[in-house]
Structures are given as C-alpha cells and as structure tokens.
Design a protein around this motif. Structure first.
Motif, PDB file in Angstrom:
ATOM      1  N   ARG A 132      74.150  48.719 103.292  1.00 52.38           N
ATOM      2  CA  ARG A 132      73.904  47.274 103.211  1.00 52.38           C
ATOM      3  C   ARG A 132      73.484  46.867 101.804  1.00 52.38           C
ATOM      4  O   ARG A 132      73.802  45.773 101.346  1.00 52.38           O
ATOM      5  CB  ARG A 132      72.853  46.873 104.242  1.00 52.38           C
ATOM      6  N   MET A 133      72.765  47.758 101.101  1.00 50.98           N
ATOM      7  CA  MET A 133      72.377  47.458  99.707  1.00 50.98           C
ATOM      8  C   MET A 133      73.628  47.387  98.821  1.00 50.98           C
ATOM      9  O   MET A 133      73.746  46.504  97.968  1.00 50.98           O
ATOM     10  CB  MET A 133      71.406  48.528  99.196  1.00 50.98           C
ATOM     11  N   LYS A 134      74.540  48.326  99.050  1.00 52.68           N
ATOM     12  CA  LYS A 134      75.800  48.308  98.286  1.00 52.68           C
ATOM     13  C   LYS A 134      76.582  47.023  98.587  1.00 52.68           C
ATOM     14  O   LYS A 134      77.141  46.384  97.685  1.00 52.68           O
ATOM     15  CB  LYS A 134      76.639  49.524  98.629  1.00 52.68           C
ATOM     16  N   LEU A 135      76.588  46.633  99.855  1.00 56.43           N
ATOM     17  CA  LEU A 135      77.296  45.398 100.245  1.00 56.43           C
ATOM     18  C   LEU A 135      76.667  44.188  99.582  1.00 56.43           C
ATOM     19  O   LEU A 135      77.367  43.293  99.099  1.00 56.43           O
ATOM     20  CB  LEU A 135      77.257  45.235 101.766  1.00 56.43           C
ATOM     21  N   LYS A 136      75.343  44.149  99.514  1.00 58.17           N
ATOM     22  CA  LYS A 136      74.664  43.004  98.905  1.00 58.17           C
ATOM     23  C   LYS A 136      75.004  42.888  97.428  1.00 58.17           C
ATOM     24  O   LYS A 136      75.226  41.795  96.907  1.00 58.17           O
ATOM     25  CB  LYS A 136      73.160  43.118  99.096  1.00 58.17           C
ATOM     26  N   GLY A 137      75.078  44.020  96.741  1.00 56.55           N
ATOM     27  CA  GLY A 137      75.433  43.984  95.319  1.00 56.55           C
ATOM     28  C   GLY A 137      76.838  43.423  95.109  1.00 56.55           C
ATOM     29  O   GLY A 137      77.068  42.572  94.242  1.00 56.55           O
ATOM     30  N   ALA A 138      77.811  43.896  95.924  1.00 56.12           N
ATOM     31  CA  ALA A 138      79.186  43.393  95.819  1.00 56.12           C
ATOM     32  C   ALA A 138      79.250  41.921  96.210  1.00 56.12           C
ATOM     33  O   ALA A 138      80.005  41.130  95.605  1.00 56.12           O
ATOM     34  CB  ALA A 138      80.107  44.222  96.711  1.00 56.12           C
ATOM     35  N   TRP A 139      78.464  41.583  97.232  1.00 55.78           N
ATOM     36  CA  TRP A 139      78.436  40.166  97.692  1.00 55.78           C
ATOM     37  C   TRP A 139      77.975  39.230  96.569  1.00 55.78           C
ATOM     38  O   TRP A 139      78.548  38.168  96.355  1.00 55.78           O
ATOM     39  CB  TRP A 139      77.514  40.093  98.903  1.00 55.78           C
ATOM     40  N   ARG A 140      76.928  39.628  95.857  1.00 54.79           N
ATOM     41  CA  ARG A 140      76.416  38.795  94.748  1.00 54.79           C
ATOM     42  C   ARG A 140      77.457  38.685  93.622  1.00 54.79           C
ATOM     43  O   ARG A 140      77.603  37.631  93.015  1.00 54.79           O
ATOM     44  CB  ARG A 140      75.119  39.391  94.222  1.00 54.79           C
ATOM     45  N   LYS A 141      78.161  39.800  93.354  1.00 55.71           N
ATOM     46  CA  LYS A 141      79.223  39.746  92.331  1.00 55.71           C
ATOM     47  C   LYS A 141      80.301  38.729  92.726  1.00 55.71           C
ATOM     48  O   LYS A 141      80.797  37.975  91.878  1.00 55.71           O
ATOM     49  CB  LYS A 141      79.861  41.133  92.154  1.00 55.71           C
TER      50      LYS A 141
END
Length: 414
Positions: free
Chosen positions: A129-138
């Motif tokens: 989920r942390m990885k997803l959040k980083g991509a989501w913000r990008k």
C-alpha cells in the motif's frame, strides 16, 4: 508588418510554431515516460496486493480473510480501470485532454478506496500500500502538469483554427473568381448584343428613310388625316353610331350582316369605309336611317340639341354633302393600296418586319443579360465583403498565435 500570400500562411505558421513547440514536445515525452513508470508502479502494487490478498484468504487465521477479500476486490476494480488507459504518441490538445482524463480516472479510483477497500486491508499489505501511495501521488502530479502543458499548447489548437479559416477564405475566393469569370463573359456577350442591336437599329432607320417606305408612310398619313376628316364630318352622328354599335352588341337591336359590317368599318376605319362605298355612299345613308329610327324609338338616346344637329346634318349628307370627301378618300386609299401591293414596298416591309423581330429578340436578350449581370454584381459585392471579413479574422488569429502583425493577400492583391 509581415506580408503573406494566402497559400503561404500555413507553411509560415508551422515554421514559427516549430521552434516554440520543441520544448513542449520534450516535456510531453517526459510526462509520458513518467506516466508509464507511475502506471507500472500502480500495476505492480496492485499485483502485490492481490498476491498478499490471496494468501490472507487462504490463511487459517480468520482475521485475515476480510482484508484478503478487500485486496482481491481492489485488484479487480483497478484491473478494469488500468486496462482502459492508453498512452498517446503525438502531441495535440486532444491527446493531452484524453491522457489527462485517463490518468485522473486511475488517480480518483485509488483515491476513493483509501477510506474504503484499502483501509479494510489494515494492518496487512503495508509495504504494497505504501508503494501504491507513492505511485498514486506521482499520478496526481502528472495530471496537474498536463494542465500546464495543455495551456502552453494553445498554439496547436489555434493552428487548427487557422487552417479552417484559410479554408473558408479559399472557398470564398473561389466563389468570387467564378462570379468574376461569369460577369466577364456576360459583359462581353452584352456588348456584342448591344453592338448588333445598334447595327440593326441603323439598318431599320435607313430602311425607314428609303423612298419606298417614305412614300408609304406619307400615303398612310394622308389616309389617317382623311379618317379624321370623315370622323369630323360625321361628328353629329358619331356618338349615335357608337351607341348603335353598343346596342347591337348588347342584343337590344339587330342589323343585317352587311349593315353590321359597315358600321364596324366606319367606326374603326372611317376613310376606308367611305372610299369603298358606291357613289352616294348608300351603306352609310342606310346606317344613318337606322340610327334615326332608333332615336325615334328611344333605342338610342341623345340629348335634344344633339338630335336636332344630327337631323340638320343628315339632310346635308343625303343631298351629297360627302361626295367630295368620298372622292378624296378613294384616291388616297387607292394610292395606299397600290403602294402596299408594289414589289418594292412589299420587299421593304418584309425586311422591316424581319429587322423589328430581330431587334425585339436582341432587346429581350440584352434585358435578360442586364438582369443577370446586376444579380451577379450584387453577389460579387457580398462575396468581397465576406472575403474582407474572413481575411481580417485570419490576420487576427495569426496575431494571436504568433504575436506578430500579419497582412494576408489573396489572388490579385486580395
């Protein structure tokens, strides 16, 4: 000020835009690369979430089943959203808008689930989920950057508008050229018709001045003058004769076939009627007698004074008062008929009739051409005004795109 021919406008504009668009194309390529990476990271994160969700669902610990099912539902939702995302190749305002919509759809789909399915996964799948959040913000950053790029790509949009406006000017100019060509051809034809008409009028004038026609006209005028004299001589009976004819036509009274014809001839051609009578003009006297009878019966009504003058004049007519006038009418009518039947006059009249027919046809043609020319001239003025307006709009567009003052000419100097 820059002077441009219409056919050079798009080439010139594209050369101006080419240098301005280079940094925008570089930024477009960067954003596409960044978007691909961010989308790949989202897919990887979703796949990790699915894998861990499957493990949770199959785990003996029932506390993990609910987060596992949420993970699988999330993966299914995002697979459908991600499958519809395409990364466009060519730079255009339409491509930017479509790309931005697709990325925003992914961004919003993830954003909605932070308080939904993604929250249900707690406290499991933390790293995915942390990885997803980083991509989501990008993705969010890229969507905002695409906004700025779209604003700077306004010239691309205007290039399409310029191209459309050039097309409008070309169509108007083409229509104007067609009208000018038709006007030119019709003007030439009209001049030829007018020249031919002038030649025919001169020929007619010359023919009418010829000896044969001159003598014929003189004879016709002499007969006309005598007709007026006969009518003047018959002035006291004239109104009565006219009323007699009206009564005959209305069926109030009847006349014999010879009398009816004689009455019509005396009213229409007095000199010829008198000339064609026998000596002593018996048909006229017969008509006058019938008129007298009609007055007495009241079939024809005249004022008392007119009746008195008619009866006084009738005595003169019965005593041969019209014999001299009859002789002159016979002579004039004979001369006129002889002239009309002569070969010289017949030929001249035939030629005159032919000329008048040709003149009539040419006048009709000239009138028709004049009407068409007038209509085309009005259309030409409307097209000229439209062309000026369209050129002005095109120049304003070019100034908006390039910031330069441009004058566009078309055809023969516009």
């Amino acid at each position: 000020m820059i002077e441009l021919a219409l056919q050079d406008v798009l080439t010139w504009l594209r050369s101006r835009l080419a240098s301005a668009m280079k940094p925008l194309r570089r930024e477009w390529e960067r954003l596409r690369r960044d978007a691909r990476r961010a989308l790949d990271e989202v897919r990887d994160a979703c796949d990790r979430i699915r894998e861990e969700g499957e493990k949770c669902v199959s785990d003996r610990d029932h506390r993990k089943h609910r987060p596992g099912r949420a993970a699988l539902r999330f993966h299914k939702v995002m697979s459908g959203v991600l499958a519809s995302v395409n990364v466009p190749e060519e730079l255009s305002t339409e491509a930017i808008a479509e790309f931005q919509r697709n990325l925003a759809r992914v961004y919003n789909a993830i954003g909605r689930e932070w308080s939904g399915l993604l929250r249900q996964m707690e406290p499991y799948m933390i790293r995915a989920r942390m990885k997803l959040k980083g991509a989501w913000r990008k993705l969010g950053d890229i969507v905002r950057e695409l906004d700025g790029l779209a604003a700077r790509c306004r010239p691309l949009e205007l290039e399409d508008e310029v191209s459309a406006q050039v097309g409008r000017v070309e169509r108007t100019w083409s229509q104007l050229e067609e009208v000018e060509a038709e006007l030119g051809a019709l003007s030439v034809e009209k001049r030829e018709v007018e020249q031919s008409l002038a030649e025919l009028l001169r020929a007619k004038e010359a023919l009418e001045s010829s000896e044969a026609i001159r003598r014929l006209r003189e004879a016709e005028e002499a007969v006309e003058h005598l007709s007026m004299q006969v009518r003047t001589e018959l002035r006291h009976a004239w109104k009565g004769l006219v009323k007699l004819k009206s009564s005959l036509e209305a069926g109030v009274l009847s006349l014999g076939p010879g009398e009816a014809g004689a009455l019509a001839t005396y009213i229409s051609s007095p000199a010829r009627a008198l000339a064609e009578e026998e000596d002593g003009y018996p048909r006229l006297l017969g008509l006058l007698a019938r008129l007298e009878e009609a007055i007495e019966r009241g079939s024809v009504r005249l004022k008392a004074k007119k009746v008195e003058k008619f009866r006084a004049w009738l005595e003169k007519a019965r005593s041969g008062g019209l014999s001299d006038l009859q002789a002159r009418c016979r002579k004039a009518i004979g001369e006129l008929d002889a002239l009309r039947s002569s070969e010289e006059v017949l030929e001249a009249l035939g030629r005159l009739e032919e000329l008048e027919q040709q003149i009539s046809e040419l006048r009709r043609r000239a009138e028709m051409l004049g009407g068409r020319i007038g209509s085309l001239q009005a259309r030409r003025e409307r097209l000229r005004r439209r062309l000026a307006e369209e050129l002005s709009a095109l120049e304003a567009l070019l100034a908006d795109v390039t910031g330069e003052e441009v004058r566009v000419s078309v055809g023969r100097g516009g």
